[in-house]
Design an enzyme around this catalytic site. Sequence first.
Site, PDB file in Angstrom:
ATOM      1  N   SER A 138     107.303  18.751 -36.302  1.00  0.00           N
ATOM      2  CA  SER A 138     107.488  20.159 -35.901  1.00  0.00           C
ATOM      3  C   SER A 138     108.934  20.310 -35.457  1.00  0.00           C
ATOM      4  O   SER A 138     109.609  19.315 -35.152  1.00  0.00           O
ATOM      5  CB  SER A 138     106.551  20.449 -34.726  1.00  0.00           C
ATOM      6  OG  SER A 138     106.884  21.670 -34.098  1.00  0.00           O
ATOM      7  N   TYR A 151     102.491  18.343 -26.572  1.00  0.00           N
ATOM      8  CA  TYR A 151     102.808  18.583 -27.983  1.00  0.00           C
ATOM      9  C   TYR A 151     104.234  18.129 -28.294  1.00  0.00           C
ATOM     10  O   TYR A 151     104.482  17.427 -29.280  1.00  0.00           O
ATOM     11  CB  TYR A 151     102.635  20.082 -28.270  1.00  0.00           C
ATOM     12  CG  TYR A 151     102.719  20.483 -29.719  1.00  0.00           C
ATOM     13  CD1 TYR A 151     101.607  20.403 -30.556  1.00  0.00           C
ATOM     14  CD2 TYR A 151     103.913  20.972 -30.261  1.00  0.00           C
ATOM     15  CE1 TYR A 151     101.687  20.799 -31.891  1.00  0.00           C
ATOM     16  CE2 TYR A 151     103.996  21.368 -31.589  1.00  0.00           C
ATOM     17  CZ  TYR A 151     102.878  21.275 -32.399  1.00  0.00           C
ATOM     18  OH  TYR A 151     102.953  21.675 -33.722  1.00  0.00           O
TER      19      TYR A 151
HETATM   20  P1  NAD Z   1      95.359  24.190 -38.255  1.00  0.00           P
HETATM   21  O1  NAD Z   1      94.645  24.356 -36.956  1.00  0.00           O
HETATM   22  O2  NAD Z   1      95.238  25.222 -39.310  1.00  0.00           O
HETATM   23  O3  NAD Z   1      94.984  22.807 -38.934  1.00  0.00           O
HETATM   24  C1  NAD Z   1      94.801  21.650 -38.206  1.00  0.00           C
HETATM   25  C2  NAD Z   1      93.947  20.722 -39.019  1.00  0.00           C
HETATM   26  O4  NAD Z   1      93.721  19.535 -38.245  1.00  0.00           O
HETATM   27  C3  NAD Z   1      92.563  21.319 -39.339  1.00  0.00           C
HETATM   28  O5  NAD Z   1      92.146  20.874 -40.607  1.00  0.00           O
HETATM   29  C4  NAD Z   1      91.686  20.705 -38.252  1.00  0.00           C
HETATM   30  O6  NAD Z   1      90.315  20.631 -38.613  1.00  0.00           O
HETATM   31  C5  NAD Z   1      92.309  19.329 -38.155  1.00  0.00           C
HETATM   32  N1  NAD Z   1      91.992  18.630 -36.924  1.00  0.00           N
HETATM   33  C6  NAD Z   1      92.144  19.053 -35.643  1.00  0.00           C
HETATM   34  N2  NAD Z   1      91.693  18.102 -34.799  1.00  0.00           N
HETATM   35  C7  NAD Z   1      91.269  17.069 -35.568  1.00  0.00           C
HETATM   36  C8  NAD Z   1      90.685  15.800 -35.296  1.00  0.00           C
HETATM   37  N3  NAD Z   1      90.457  15.381 -34.040  1.00  0.00           N
HETATM   38  N4  NAD Z   1      90.365  15.010 -36.331  1.00  0.00           N
HETATM   39  C9  NAD Z   1      90.558  15.410 -37.615  1.00  0.00           C
HETATM   40  N5  NAD Z   1      91.097  16.600 -37.937  1.00  0.00           N
HETATM   41  C10 NAD Z   1      91.439  17.412 -36.926  1.00  0.00           C
HETATM   42  O7  NAD Z   1      96.877  23.959 -37.823  1.00  0.00           O
HETATM   43  P2  NAD Z   1      98.231  23.852 -38.673  1.00  0.00           P
HETATM   44  O8  NAD Z   1      99.139  24.866 -38.099  1.00  0.00           O
HETATM   45  O9  NAD Z   1      97.980  23.822 -40.126  1.00  0.00           O
HETATM   46  O10 NAD Z   1      98.744  22.438 -38.162  1.00  0.00           O
HETATM   47  C11 NAD Z   1      98.886  21.307 -38.997  1.00  0.00           C
HETATM   48  C12 NAD Z   1      99.990  20.434 -38.468  1.00  0.00           C
HETATM   49  O11 NAD Z   1     101.215  21.154 -38.544  1.00  0.00           O
HETATM   50  C13 NAD Z   1      99.817  20.013 -37.008  1.00  0.00           C
HETATM   51  O12 NAD Z   1     100.233  18.684 -36.846  1.00  0.00           O
HETATM   52  C14 NAD Z   1     100.752  20.966 -36.285  1.00  0.00           C
HETATM   53  O13 NAD Z   1     101.211  20.418 -35.072  1.00  0.00           O
HETATM   54  C15 NAD Z   1     101.864  21.075 -37.297  1.00  0.00           C
HETATM   55  N6  NAD Z   1     102.718  22.242 -37.120  1.00  0.00           N
HETATM   56  C16 NAD Z   1     102.247  23.507 -37.203  1.00  0.00           C
HETATM   57  C17 NAD Z   1     103.102  24.580 -37.032  1.00  0.00           C
HETATM   58  C18 NAD Z   1     102.652  26.012 -37.135  1.00  0.00           C
HETATM   59  O14 NAD Z   1     103.450  26.909 -36.847  1.00  0.00           O
HETATM   60  N7  NAD Z   1     101.439  26.292 -37.554  1.00  0.00           N
HETATM   61  C19 NAD Z   1     104.456  24.356 -36.769  1.00  0.00           C
HETATM   62  C20 NAD Z   1     104.917  23.052 -36.686  1.00  0.00           C
HETATM   63  C21 NAD Z   1     104.049  22.005 -36.869  1.00  0.00           C
END
Ligand code: NAD
Length: 256
Positions: A138, A151
């Site tokens: 991130s 985080y």
């Molecule tokens: P999201 O909530 O849409 O997806 C998260 C995924 O992780 C889902 O499939 C969920 O079921 C799974 N998950 C959560 N806990 C889990 C567990 N204990 N075991 C197995 N699976 C689990 O979120 P996202 O925004 O797509 O996030 C994905 C990644 O991207 C994360 O690592 C997040 O930190 C990172 N990220 C997101 C953003 C953003 O703006 N959305 C920005 C930077 C980084």
Amino acid sequence: MLKGKTALVTGSTSGIGLGIALSLAQEGARIILNGFGDSQPAIDAVKALGVDVRYHGADMSKPEQIADMMAFAAAEFGRVDVLVNNAGIQHVSPVEDFPVERWDAVIAINLTSAFHTTRLALPAMREAKWGRIINVASTHGLVGSANKSAYVAAKHGIVGLTKVVALEAATSGVTVNAICPGWVLTPLVEKQIVAKAQSAGIPREQAERELLGEKQPSLRFTTPEQLGGLAVFMCSPAGDNVCGVAWNVDGGWVAQ
Ligand code: NAD
């Protein structure tokens, strides 16, 4: 480009993980999906691209379930060629009020899970003399924001892990890199927009504009498809000598 290769994407039932899984599937990779919630729409979306797909519901906070998922991947498809460590959760709170069990969960899912998948996937990649490990970090792996101690610690940690494993694997044909998205409109961020609207007593659309305005100069969300495109590049021959980078895709967030 990835025909005959297997990609395992953690947390790929929604959001960024699903976007990356679909981009890798478009290149012909077999896909192993993981994550909570209804997995069927994700399975169907990958299947529609004409590649083989499996799902494993390992809880990424549980090392023994992670080991079971990696053994399942090897049993089904031989080995994992492309490992995308993407599963992640968020919790927002000042550090002195941060619930201890939420701290532990954020570190376990966003950081420690990648240690386990990496140590279990790397030997077969080394043997094959080819592999890709892509860690979804991130902008919070590069800079901090108030109220996100667990985080930001986990994401800085995974950037560090990326560099170390990249060095350890540097001559093996395996590359290890991190992708650092800014705001992406997924369920994880939608929760933060709704919380902001509620606490400030403003409409959701205004909360969304303010969220972007505070951090992301382009005032546009990055999309899961754009992150999938970067993952595909990292898997391509052009990405062969890209090692240990933390590549921000953030509309200018960390350029400030
Ligand atoms: P999201 O909530 O849409 O997806 C998260 C995924 O992780 C889902 O499939 C969920 O079921 C799974 N998950 C959560 N806990 C889990 C567990 N204990 N075991 C197995 N699976 C689990 O979120 P996202 O925004 O797509 O996030 C994905 C990644 O991207 C994360 O690592 C997040 O930190 C990172 N990220 C997101 C953003 C953003 O703006 N959305 C920005 C930077 C980084």
